[in-house]
Design a protein around this motif. Structure first.
Motif, short mmCIF file in Angstrom:
data_model
loop_
_atom_site.label_atom_id
_atom_site.label_comp_id
_atom_site.label_asym_id
_atom_site.label_seq_id
_atom_site.Cartn_x
_atom_site.Cartn_y
_atom_site.Cartn_z
N LEU A 12 -67.94 -72.82 -46.87
CA LEU A 12 -66.44 -72.40 -46.86
C LEU A 12 -66.05 -71.69 -48.22
O LEU A 12 -65.39 -70.59 -48.20
N ARG A 13 -66.90 -72.26 -49.13
CA ARG A 13 -66.52 -71.74 -50.50
C ARG A 13 -67.18 -70.21 -50.56
O ARG A 13 -66.48 -69.45 -51.23
N SER A 14 -68.23 -70.15 -50.08
CA SER A 14 -68.90 -68.89 -50.15
C SER A 14 -67.97 -67.54 -49.54
O SER A 14 -67.68 -66.43 -49.78
N LEU A 15 -67.38 -67.99 -48.26
CA LEU A 15 -66.58 -67.17 -47.30
C LEU A 15 -65.33 -66.79 -48.39
O LEU A 15 -64.70 -65.69 -48.50
N ARG A 16 -64.66 -67.93 -48.69
CA ARG A 16 -63.48 -67.70 -49.63
C ARG A 16 -63.71 -66.68 -50.90
O ARG A 16 -62.80 -65.96 -51.24
N GLU A 17 -64.90 -67.08 -51.55
CA GLU A 17 -65.20 -66.15 -52.85
C GLU A 17 -65.46 -64.72 -52.38
O GLU A 17 -65.07 -63.76 -53.16
N PHE A 19 -63.99 -63.05 -49.81
CA PHE A 19 -62.61 -62.46 -49.46
C PHE A 19 -61.71 -62.31 -50.77
O PHE A 19 -61.15 -61.27 -50.62
N TRP A 20 -61.95 -63.18 -51.70
CA TRP A 20 -61.27 -63.00 -52.83
C TRP A 20 -61.84 -61.62 -53.82
O TRP A 20 -60.89 -61.04 -54.15
N ALA A 21 -63.08 -61.72 -53.88
CA ALA A 21 -63.50 -60.28 -54.43
C ALA A 21 -63.09 -59.11 -53.70
O ALA A 21 -63.08 -58.31 -54.39
N GLU A 22 -62.92 -59.34 -52.17
CA GLU A 22 -62.50 -57.90 -51.75
C GLU A 22 -61.02 -57.87 -51.86
O GLU A 22 -60.41 -56.91 -51.19
N GLN A 23 -60.23 -58.72 -52.38
CA GLN A 23 -58.74 -58.71 -52.43
C GLN A 23 -58.09 -58.87 -51.07
O GLN A 23 -57.22 -58.01 -50.79
N VAL A 24 -58.70 -59.66 -50.26
CA VAL A 24 -58.02 -59.73 -48.90
C VAL A 24 -57.45 -61.08 -48.85
O VAL A 24 -58.35 -62.34 -49.38
#
Length: 316
Positions: A12-17, A19-24
């Motif tokens: 879950l952390r990897s997925l959130r990271e 999308f954070w990097a993608e500015q989603v």
């Protein structure tokens, strides 16, 4: 159990990271709604609200997807967004299904269907930490290549004969052509996919378009701009280039409610709040829902969904 806790947390952390990097932006939408899902293939968990206000004694629904709420946010100019959380589907329990599961759903503004397909493939590879090969089919090409049959023109009788040729015993008599096509897909075609390859299937018949836009393929067939992704024998994701026409969407909801009644299911009240805002959605936006428990099953080569969740449904 501790190992499962750690793997899920890292997943879950990897997925959130990503999308954070993608500015989603992550959004926290309701998991209980006054509107259910009219899709006859999905059963809603329901309850009653006993508090004050205009919804006193109203039926409420645990969401089968955050889709309608997320599209209302898109209509309010939220931009590209994602949801990572629990959704609920009654009646689903098998080694690949559990009634409460974790869904990742995201919407990309100015992405067409194939832009989003590329991103889904990238995320599967990222989470698998492998440069997995990809095999892509249109719905038509899949049926023609593997079965030499055109699913757009085939009759119900021809599809029934095909199932008999493969010795598929039917526990029920399909009511529609789409039911025959779904049986062929699940019993004949999906098992033929290479489990070590990401399989992409797109350009579905209009009758299976759901909430997707309609277009013409190169052969002149009317198709829904929809795709599904498979890996390790599991359907992982279902996405659309999104319909933004509320009149067409209302007609599809009404048709689904008619089908529900034909199947002996109660009709579901149409989500008027969603339809009121739908026309304000971006002209071009694509969205996809991915089952995170199934993706984790595939990455870990797990046979049963209970191997990758913290509490099995019957132990919850």
């Amino acid at each position: 159990m501790n190992q499962v806790v750690q793997k899920r947390a890292m997943f879950l952390r990897s997925l959130r990271e990503y999308f954070w990097a993608e500015q989603v932006m992550e959004v926290d939408t309701p998991i209980m709604s006054q509107f259910g899902n009219s899709d006859p293939a999905l059963l809603n968990f329901t309850s009653k609200f006993n508090g004050p206000g205009k919804l006193f004694n109203a039926t409420t629904y645990l969401i089968t997807s955050p889709e309608y709420h997320m599209k209302r946010l898109l209509a309010q100019d939220a931009g590209s967004i994602y949801f990572l959380g629990k959704v609920f589907r009654d009646g689903e329990l098998s080694r690949k299904h559990t009634p409460e599961f974790t869904m990742l759903e995201w919407y990309r503004v100015d992405y067409d269907l194939f832009d989003l397909i590329k991103e889904v493939i990238h995320i599967v590879r990222l989470m698998a930490q492998q440069d997995l090969a990809v095999k892509e089919y249109s719905y038509l090409n899949l049926f023609m290549e593997k079965l030499s049959i055109n699913p757009f023109f085939a009759t119900e009788g021809e599809l029934k004969h095909l199932l008999a040729q493969y010795n598929i015993d039917l526990a029920f008599e399909p009511k529609t052509k789409d039911e025959y096509l779904d049986l062929i897909m699940s019993h004949i075609l999906e098992p033929s996919f290479d489990p070590d390859v990401i399989t992409v299937l797109h350009s579905y018949p209009v009758s299976q378009a759901s909430l997707a836009k309609i277009a013409k393929d190169c052969a002149g067939h009317s198709i829904g701009k929809r795709f599904e992704i498979y890996w390790k024998g599991l359907e992982l994701a279902n996405g659309y280039e999104e319909l933004t026409d509320p009149i067409e969407q209302r007609a599809r909801f009404e048709k689904e409610n008619i089908l529900r009644q034909e199947y002996g299911l109660a009709p579901v009240e149409i989500d008027e709040l969603f339809l009121q805002e739908m026309a304000q959605m971006p002209t071009l936006v694509s969205g996809v829902a991915m089952g995170i428990d199934r993706l984790l099953m595939a990455v870990e080569n797990a046979h049963n969904i209970n191997d990758v969740i913290l509490f099995a449904f019957e132990e919850s």
